[in-house]
Design an enzyme around this catalytic site. Structure first.
Site, short mmCIF file in Angstrom:
data_model
loop_
_atom_site.label_atom_id
_atom_site.label_comp_id
_atom_site.label_asym_id
_atom_site.label_seq_id
_atom_site.Cartn_x
_atom_site.Cartn_y
_atom_site.Cartn_z
N CYS A 66 -39.65 -63.12 0.50
CA CYS A 66 -40.49 -62.98 -0.69
C CYS A 66 -39.77 -62.16 -1.76
O CYS A 66 -39.70 -60.93 -1.66
CB CYS A 66 -41.82 -62.30 -0.32
SG CYS A 66 -42.87 -62.00 -1.73
N CYS A 80 -42.05 -59.72 -3.69
CA CYS A 80 -42.39 -58.50 -2.96
C CYS A 80 -41.20 -57.54 -2.89
O CYS A 80 -41.36 -56.33 -3.03
CB CYS A 80 -42.81 -58.79 -1.52
SG CYS A 80 -43.82 -60.24 -1.30
N ASP A 81 -40.02 -58.07 -2.64
CA ASP A 81 -38.89 -57.21 -2.26
C ASP A 81 -37.76 -57.15 -3.28
O ASP A 81 -36.84 -56.35 -3.11
CB ASP A 81 -38.31 -57.70 -0.92
CG ASP A 81 -39.35 -57.65 0.19
OD1 ASP A 81 -40.22 -56.76 0.13
OD2 ASP A 81 -39.31 -58.51 1.08
#
Ligand code: NAP
Length: 322
Positions: A148, A151-152
């Site tokens: 992701c 997200c990261d």
């Protein structure tokens, strides 16, 4: 996933909850189904699954959902879907299904927190990221291996990252990572991309992105964090090592349908067989979104399937009640 429910017994309400329409999954398909069932005053309950909104909530921007000419944030879109469904009486429960019994109606659905008896069921459980299944992948997940970018990505400021895959997700997420990373190397197993033309153009023209073609990652190397990937050229068979700080894997998805095996008909890949009316082999059980769609898998097509499944559940219950 099988859960030992005896360990959870203290949290389970004594009485199963009776619902007319139970929606499994809270992505575009599930929330659209809930909207239609709610507008028919059936007070649907939506079980969110692990992530409210599903895959789209992990997407930074959705640029091809009609009505948003400038694009819309994935999480923002989910919030709007949720708000609209709730406005008409849908109830969203942060809960995940562990078992279903579709042998008779009402269908019995066991979750982490309780048991539901549902007169009709809409399966909108979506799909999950596929894994590369190479040495180092599991051990280094969360330590440089990610599925992701939204997200990261932030953790990879000024770092060198590899993106694996040649589809829309890989290219879109690779482009997203250009905000943070110093360089993005897209490793693809063939010499041409599967991604759409516009995304391809943006990626090939981007100064931070380069491609390694006809290559597979055979191992991810590191101890506390990712240090390198081992590459194999699938044409020349040459092997090499590329030092990197992060590995983002976007090689497709598998449908989240394991708990329905043996009860709902599905193909060999696990996609539930769905007829033109969103029906399954079990009357009263409908499917929407990626759990039953191996072809389109777009936010808009999932939302459309959800709306259709919601309408069909309403019709089904209407017929049952005469
Ligand atoms: P996808 O289209 O199935 O692409 C998966 C990619 O990963 C392919 O390039 C495939 O290679 C590669 N791959 C598969 N298994 C692999 C393995 N074991 N090792 C290395 N590479 C592997 O999946 P996706 O990109 O996640 O997209 C899924 C669906 O969502 C598609 O319908 C897509 O159009 C849609 N989507 C749309 C958008 C958008 O419109 N903005 C954004 C994201 C996703 P091959 O090409 O050789 O098969």
């Amino acid at each position: 996933m099988e859960i030992n429910l005896t360990n959870l017994s203290s949290t389970i309400p004594a009485e199963p909850q009776q619902v007319k329409v139970l929606v499994l999954g809270s992505g575009p398909a599930g929330l659209s189904a809930a909207l239609y069932a709610a507008r028919a005053e059936l007070n649907p309950v939506v079980l969110t699954g692990m992530v409210l909104g599903g895959q789209v909530s992990l997407t930074y921007t959705v640029e091809n959902y009609p009505g948003f000419p400038e694009g819309v944030g994935g999480q923002e879109l989910v919030k709007l879907f949720q708000k609209q469904a709730e406005r008409f009486g849908a109830r969203i429960e942060y809960d995940t299904v562990t078992q279903v019994d579709l042998s008779k109606r009402p269908f019995r659905v066991t979750t982490y927190n309780g048991i539901y008896l549902a007169d009709s069921l809409i399966v909108a459980t979506g799909a999950s990221s596929r894994h590369l299944e190479v040495p180092g992948e599991v051990e280094l997940t969360g330590r440089g291996v990610s599925y992701c970018a939204t997200c990261d990505g932030w953790f990879f400021k000024d770092k060198d990252v590899v993106v694996v895959g040649g589809g829309d997700s890989a290219i879109e997420e690779g482009l997203f990572l250009t905000r943070y990373a110093k360089s993005i190397t897209i490793v693809h197993r063939r010499s041409e991309l599967r991604a759409g033309a516009v995304l391809q153009k943006h990626a090939t023209e981007h100064p931070k992105i380069r491609f390694i073609w006809n290559s597979a990652i055979s191992a991810i190397v590191g101890d506390e964090a990712v240090k390198a990937v081992r590459l194999k050229n699938l044409v020349t068979k040459e092997e090499s090592e590329l030092p990197v700080d992060g590995v983002f894997i976007f090689i497709g998805h598998d449908p989240n349908t394991e708990i329905f095996k043996g009860q709902l008909n599905m193909d060999t890949r696990g996609y539930i067989s769905v007829d033109a009316s969103m029906g399954t082999n079990v009357p009263g059980v409908f499917v929407a979104g990626e759990a039953g769609d191996p072809i389109f898998r777009q936010v808009v097509t999932s939302a459309g399937m959800g709306a259709a499944a919601g309408m069909q559940a309403v019709r089904f219950l209407g017929k049952q009640e005469g």
